[in-house]
Enzyme design. Structure first.
Site, PDB file in Angstrom:
ATOM      1  N   HIS A  53      38.068  61.302   5.098  1.00 33.93           N
ATOM      2  CA  HIS A  53      37.630  60.107   5.831  1.00 33.93           C
ATOM      3  C   HIS A  53      38.522  59.778   7.026  1.00 33.93           C
ATOM      4  O   HIS A  53      38.204  58.880   7.804  1.00 33.93           O
ATOM      5  CB  HIS A  53      37.504  58.907   4.881  1.00 33.93           C
ATOM      6  CG  HIS A  53      38.793  58.272   4.460  1.00 33.93           C
ATOM      7  ND1 HIS A  53      39.267  58.327   3.160  1.00 33.93           N
ATOM      8  CD2 HIS A  53      39.689  57.540   5.148  1.00 33.93           C
ATOM      9  CE1 HIS A  53      40.403  57.654   3.085  1.00 33.93           C
ATOM     10  NE2 HIS A  53      40.678  57.172   4.279  1.00 33.93           N
ATOM     11  N   ASP A  87      37.024  63.712  -0.969  1.00 31.70           N
ATOM     12  CA  ASP A  87      37.781  63.112   0.130  1.00 31.70           C
ATOM     13  C   ASP A  87      39.047  63.918   0.404  1.00 31.70           C
ATOM     14  O   ASP A  87      40.167  63.479   0.126  1.00 31.70           O
ATOM     15  CB  ASP A  87      38.108  61.660  -0.209  1.00 31.70           C
ATOM     16  CG  ASP A  87      38.566  60.864   1.001  1.00 31.70           C
ATOM     17  OD1 ASP A  87      38.412  61.367   2.139  1.00 31.70           O
ATOM     18  OD2 ASP A  87      39.073  59.750   0.822  1.00 31.70           O
ATOM     19  N   GLY A 101      45.312  52.918   5.759  1.00 25.05           N
ATOM     20  CA  GLY A 101      46.140  53.623   6.721  1.00 25.05           C
ATOM     21  C   GLY A 101      47.135  54.562   6.093  1.00 25.05           C
ATOM     22  O   GLY A 101      47.599  55.498   6.727  1.00 25.05           O
ATOM     23  N   SER A 116      46.056  56.275   3.919  1.00 28.59           N
ATOM     24  CA  SER A 116      45.063  57.315   3.620  1.00 28.59           C
ATOM     25  C   SER A 116      45.551  58.691   4.060  1.00 28.59           C
ATOM     26  O   SER A 116      46.137  58.839   5.128  1.00 28.59           O
ATOM     27  CB  SER A 116      43.750  57.007   4.343  1.00 28.59           C
ATOM     28  OG  SER A 116      43.137  55.859   3.826  1.00 28.59           O
ATOM     29  N   GLY A 117      45.273  59.685   3.237  1.00 32.76           N
ATOM     30  CA  GLY A 117      45.619  61.055   3.581  1.00 32.76           C
ATOM     31  C   GLY A 117      47.001  61.483   3.163  1.00 32.76           C
ATOM     32  O   GLY A 117      47.297  62.679   3.122  1.00 32.76           O
TER      33      GLY A 117
END
Length: 249
Positions: free
Chosen positions: A66, A106, A198, A200-201
Protein backbone atom coordinates in the site's frame (compact mmCIF):
# COMPACT_ATOMS: atom_id res chain seq x y z
CA UNK A 1 -1.44 9.44 0.48
CA UNK A 2 -4.01 6.82 1.36
CA UNK A 3 -2.25 3.56 2.29
CA UNK A 4 -5.48 1.64 2.17
CA UNK A 5 -6.89 3.41 -0.89
CA UNK A 6 -7.66 0.00 -2.41
CA UNK A 7 -8.38 -1.47 1.05
CA UNK A 8 -7.37 -4.80 2.44
CA UNK A 9 -10.95 -5.94 2.88
CA UNK A 10 -13.93 -3.81 1.96
CA UNK A 11 -15.70 -4.33 5.29
CA UNK A 12 -12.64 -3.05 7.18
CA UNK A 13 -12.18 0.07 5.07
CA UNK A 14 -14.02 2.41 7.41
CA UNK A 15 -11.89 1.32 10.34
CA UNK A 16 -8.32 1.02 9.09
CA UNK A 17 -5.65 3.71 9.03
CA UNK A 18 -5.97 6.10 6.11
CA UNK A 19 -3.10 8.59 6.11
CA UNK A 20 0.61 7.68 5.86
CA UNK A 21 2.12 11.15 5.61
CA UNK A 22 3.60 10.72 9.09
CA UNK A 23 4.35 7.97 11.54
CA UNK A 24 4.37 7.46 15.23
CA UNK A 25 6.22 4.83 17.20
CA UNK A 26 4.09 4.77 20.32
CA UNK A 27 5.94 5.04 23.63
CA UNK A 28 9.25 4.31 21.93
CA UNK A 29 12.72 5.84 22.09
CA UNK A 30 15.43 7.02 19.72
CA UNK A 31 17.12 4.12 17.96
CA UNK A 32 20.85 3.95 18.76
CA UNK A 33 22.98 5.12 15.84
CA UNK A 34 24.71 1.76 15.41
CA UNK A 35 21.46 -0.22 15.35
CA UNK A 36 18.89 -1.17 12.72
CA UNK A 37 21.24 -0.41 9.84
CA UNK A 38 18.82 -2.14 7.45
CA UNK A 39 16.13 0.53 7.85
CA UNK A 40 15.07 2.40 4.71
CA UNK A 41 12.98 5.52 4.27
CA UNK A 42 10.85 5.10 1.14
CA UNK A 43 10.35 8.56 -0.38
CA UNK A 44 8.66 10.45 -3.21
CA UNK A 45 10.22 12.76 -5.79
CA UNK A 46 9.99 15.72 -3.40
CA UNK A 47 12.07 13.93 -0.80
CA UNK A 48 9.13 13.35 1.53
CA UNK A 49 9.14 10.25 3.71
CA UNK A 50 6.21 8.06 2.62
CA UNK A 51 6.84 4.70 4.30
CA UNK A 52 9.44 2.59 5.98
CA UNK A 53 11.18 -0.40 4.46
CA UNK A 54 14.14 -2.66 5.07
CA UNK A 55 17.12 -3.86 3.05
CA UNK A 56 17.08 -7.63 2.48
CA UNK A 57 19.79 -7.74 -0.21
CA UNK A 58 22.19 -5.14 -1.58
CA UNK A 59 19.68 -4.32 -4.35
CA UNK A 60 16.28 -5.04 -2.78
CA UNK A 61 14.13 -3.34 -0.14
CA UNK A 62 11.00 -4.98 1.28
CA UNK A 63 8.03 -2.78 2.21
CA UNK A 64 4.21 -2.76 2.17
CA UNK A 65 2.25 -2.86 -1.10
CA UNK A 66 0.00 0.00 0.00
CA UNK A 67 3.07 2.28 0.02
CA UNK A 68 3.13 2.29 -3.79
CA UNK A 69 2.01 5.89 -4.25
CA UNK A 70 4.45 8.13 -6.09
CA UNK A 71 7.56 6.61 -4.55
CA UNK A 72 10.81 7.18 -6.46
CA UNK A 73 13.76 6.33 -4.20
CA UNK A 74 14.88 5.01 -0.84
CA UNK A 75 17.23 6.49 1.74
CA UNK A 76 19.69 4.19 3.48
CA UNK A 77 22.52 4.70 5.93
CA UNK A 78 21.06 7.32 8.24
CA UNK A 79 18.66 7.50 11.17
CA UNK A 80 18.33 11.26 10.69
CA UNK A 81 16.26 12.28 7.67
CA UNK A 82 17.67 15.82 7.90
CA UNK A 83 21.07 14.43 6.87
CA UNK A 84 19.97 12.92 3.55
CA UNK A 85 22.28 13.54 0.59
CA UNK A 86 22.91 12.06 -2.84
CA UNK A 87 25.18 9.41 -1.36
CA UNK A 88 22.39 7.72 0.58
CA UNK A 89 19.57 8.19 -1.92
CA UNK A 90 19.07 5.24 -4.29
CA UNK A 91 16.43 5.32 -7.00
CA UNK A 92 13.85 2.56 -7.40
CA UNK A 93 14.27 0.68 -10.69
CA UNK A 94 11.04 -1.33 -10.46
CA UNK A 95 8.73 -2.88 -7.91
CA UNK A 96 6.84 -6.13 -7.44
CA UNK A 97 3.52 -6.74 -5.68
CA UNK A 98 2.50 -10.22 -4.60
CA UNK A 99 -0.98 -9.36 -5.95
CA UNK A 100 -3.60 -6.66 -5.62
CA UNK A 101 -3.54 -5.03 -2.20
CA UNK A 102 -7.26 -5.72 -1.83
CA UNK A 103 -6.53 -9.43 -1.52
CA UNK A 104 -4.67 -8.81 1.72
CA UNK A 105 -1.16 -9.45 0.36
CA UNK A 106 0.28 -6.21 1.71
CA UNK A 107 3.89 -6.77 0.68
CA UNK A 108 6.10 -5.24 -2.02
CA UNK A 109 9.67 -5.67 -3.23
CA UNK A 110 11.58 -2.63 -4.47
CA UNK A 111 14.39 -3.38 -6.93
CA UNK A 112 17.03 -0.67 -6.50
CA UNK A 113 18.85 0.88 -9.44
CA UNK A 114 22.18 -0.30 -8.07
CA UNK A 115 23.67 -2.50 -5.40
CA UNK A 116 24.56 -0.60 -2.25
CA UNK A 117 27.81 -1.15 -0.39
CA UNK A 118 27.40 -2.88 2.96
CA UNK A 119 29.43 -1.10 5.62
CA UNK A 120 29.25 0.42 9.08
CA UNK A 121 26.16 2.43 8.11
CA UNK A 122 24.23 0.02 5.87
CA UNK A 123 23.50 -3.65 6.43
CA UNK A 124 20.89 -6.18 5.33
CA UNK A 125 18.55 -8.01 7.70
CA UNK A 126 17.82 -11.75 7.37
CA UNK A 127 14.32 -13.06 6.75
CA UNK A 128 12.71 -15.85 8.78
CA UNK A 129 12.89 -19.46 7.71
CA UNK A 130 9.61 -20.46 9.35
CA UNK A 131 6.65 -19.07 11.26
CA UNK A 132 6.54 -17.08 14.49
CA UNK A 133 7.20 -18.17 18.04
CA UNK A 134 4.84 -16.29 20.34
CA UNK A 135 7.60 -15.94 22.94
CA UNK A 136 9.93 -14.06 20.59
CA UNK A 137 11.23 -10.64 21.66
CA UNK A 138 10.30 -8.12 18.96
CA UNK A 139 10.73 -4.49 17.96
CA UNK A 140 9.20 -2.12 15.43
CA UNK A 141 10.74 1.14 14.24
CA UNK A 142 9.89 4.14 12.05
CA UNK A 143 10.07 7.86 11.42
CA UNK A 144 7.42 10.55 11.85
CA UNK A 145 4.86 12.03 14.20
CA UNK A 146 5.55 12.07 17.93
CA UNK A 147 1.82 12.10 18.64
CA UNK A 148 -1.33 11.55 16.61
CA UNK A 149 -1.77 14.57 14.35
CA UNK A 150 1.32 16.19 15.83
CA UNK A 151 4.67 17.32 14.44
CA UNK A 152 6.88 14.88 12.57
CA UNK A 153 10.30 13.82 13.77
CA UNK A 154 13.33 13.09 11.63
CA UNK A 155 15.09 10.62 13.92
CA UNK A 156 14.34 6.90 13.82
CA UNK A 157 12.38 5.66 16.83
CA UNK A 158 11.97 2.11 18.07
CA UNK A 159 9.76 0.30 20.59
CA UNK A 160 9.56 -3.23 21.98
CA UNK A 161 6.32 -5.09 21.20
CA UNK A 162 4.93 -8.47 22.11
CA UNK A 163 3.40 -11.01 19.74
CA UNK A 164 -0.35 -11.48 20.21
CA UNK A 165 -1.87 -14.90 19.64
CA UNK A 166 -3.37 -14.85 16.15
CA UNK A 167 -6.66 -16.46 17.14
CA UNK A 168 -7.07 -13.94 19.96
CA UNK A 169 -6.26 -11.15 17.52
CA UNK A 170 -8.83 -12.38 15.00
CA UNK A 171 -11.44 -12.50 17.73
CA UNK A 172 -10.69 -8.93 18.79
CA UNK A 173 -10.99 -7.71 15.18
CA UNK A 174 -14.01 -9.89 14.37
CA UNK A 175 -16.65 -7.19 15.00
CA UNK A 176 -15.11 -5.26 12.08
CA UNK A 177 -14.73 -8.24 9.77
CA UNK A 178 -12.23 -10.99 9.05
CA UNK A 179 -8.54 -10.14 9.04
CA UNK A 180 -6.64 -10.82 5.80
CA UNK A 181 -4.76 -14.10 5.57
CA UNK A 182 -1.03 -14.31 6.30
CA UNK A 183 -0.76 -11.77 9.10
CA UNK A 184 0.96 -11.41 12.47
CA UNK A 185 -0.42 -9.35 15.35
CA UNK A 186 1.90 -7.52 17.74
CA UNK A 187 1.58 -4.46 19.93
CA UNK A 188 -1.40 -2.15 20.00
CA UNK A 189 -4.39 -3.48 21.93
CA UNK A 190 -3.97 -2.52 25.61
CA UNK A 191 -0.16 -2.45 25.54
CA UNK A 192 0.12 1.26 24.66
CA UNK A 193 3.03 0.36 22.37
CA UNK A 194 3.15 -0.04 18.63
CA UNK A 195 3.06 1.83 15.32
CA UNK A 196 0.95 4.45 13.62
CA UNK A 197 0.33 5.65 10.05
CA UNK A 198 3.52 6.14 8.07
CA UNK A 199 5.44 3.44 9.89
CA UNK A 200 3.86 1.30 7.16
CA UNK A 201 6.32 -0.95 5.37
CA UNK A 202 8.80 -1.10 8.23
CA UNK A 203 9.88 -4.41 9.74
CA UNK A 204 8.67 -6.30 12.77
CA UNK A 205 12.02 -7.62 13.98
CA UNK A 206 12.10 -10.67 16.24
CA UNK A 207 15.36 -12.29 17.33
CA UNK A 208 17.28 -10.41 14.65
CA UNK A 209 15.01 -11.37 11.72
CA UNK A 210 12.42 -9.34 9.82
CA UNK A 211 9.36 -11.50 10.38
CA UNK A 212 6.64 -8.94 9.57
CA UNK A 213 5.85 -5.84 7.52
CA UNK A 214 3.86 -3.01 9.16
CA UNK A 215 0.41 -3.11 7.53
CA UNK A 216 -2.43 -1.45 9.46
CA UNK A 217 -4.00 -0.46 12.76
CA UNK A 218 -7.49 0.64 13.72
CA UNK A 219 -8.70 4.00 12.38
CA UNK A 220 -5.95 6.39 13.59
CA UNK A 221 -6.10 5.00 17.15
CA UNK A 222 -2.39 5.03 17.96
CA UNK A 223 -1.69 6.62 21.32
CA UNK A 224 -4.09 4.37 23.17
CA UNK A 225 -4.80 1.63 20.59
CA UNK A 226 -7.85 -0.50 21.26
CA UNK A 227 -6.99 -3.33 18.84
CA UNK A 228 -3.78 -5.21 18.01
CA UNK A 229 -1.48 -3.85 15.30
CA UNK A 230 -1.40 -6.02 12.16
CA UNK A 231 1.66 -6.99 10.10
CA UNK A 232 2.11 -9.04 6.94
CA UNK A 233 3.71 -12.39 7.80
CA UNK A 234 6.94 -12.49 5.76
CA UNK A 235 7.40 -16.25 6.22
CA UNK A 236 4.29 -16.89 4.10
CA UNK A 237 5.88 -15.11 1.12
CA UNK A 238 9.38 -16.60 1.10
CA UNK A 239 8.94 -18.60 -2.15
CA UNK A 240 7.66 -15.48 -3.94
CA UNK A 241 10.51 -13.33 -2.56
CA UNK A 242 13.17 -15.90 -3.43
CA UNK A 243 11.84 -16.34 -6.98
CA UNK A 244 12.17 -12.62 -7.64
CA UNK A 245 15.61 -12.31 -6.05
CA UNK A 246 16.91 -15.26 -8.06
CA UNK A 247 15.99 -13.40 -11.23
CA UNK A 248 18.61 -10.76 -10.36
CA UNK A 249 21.87 -12.53 -9.64
Amino acid sequence: MHPLHTCLLFHLLAYLGQNADGSEIINGELAPENSMLYMASVQDNKGHHVCGGFLIREDFVLTAAHCDDGITHVVLGTHDLKSVNDDNKISIETHYHKSLVGSGNDIMLLKLSKKVSLNGRVQTIPLPTSGMNQQDDCQVAGWGYIKTGGPAVDDLRVVDVSIINLEDCKEQWSHLGDLPANVICAGGDETGKGFCQGDSGGPLVCNGKAVGVVSFNNNYICKYPDLPNVYTDVSKYLPWINDILQGYK
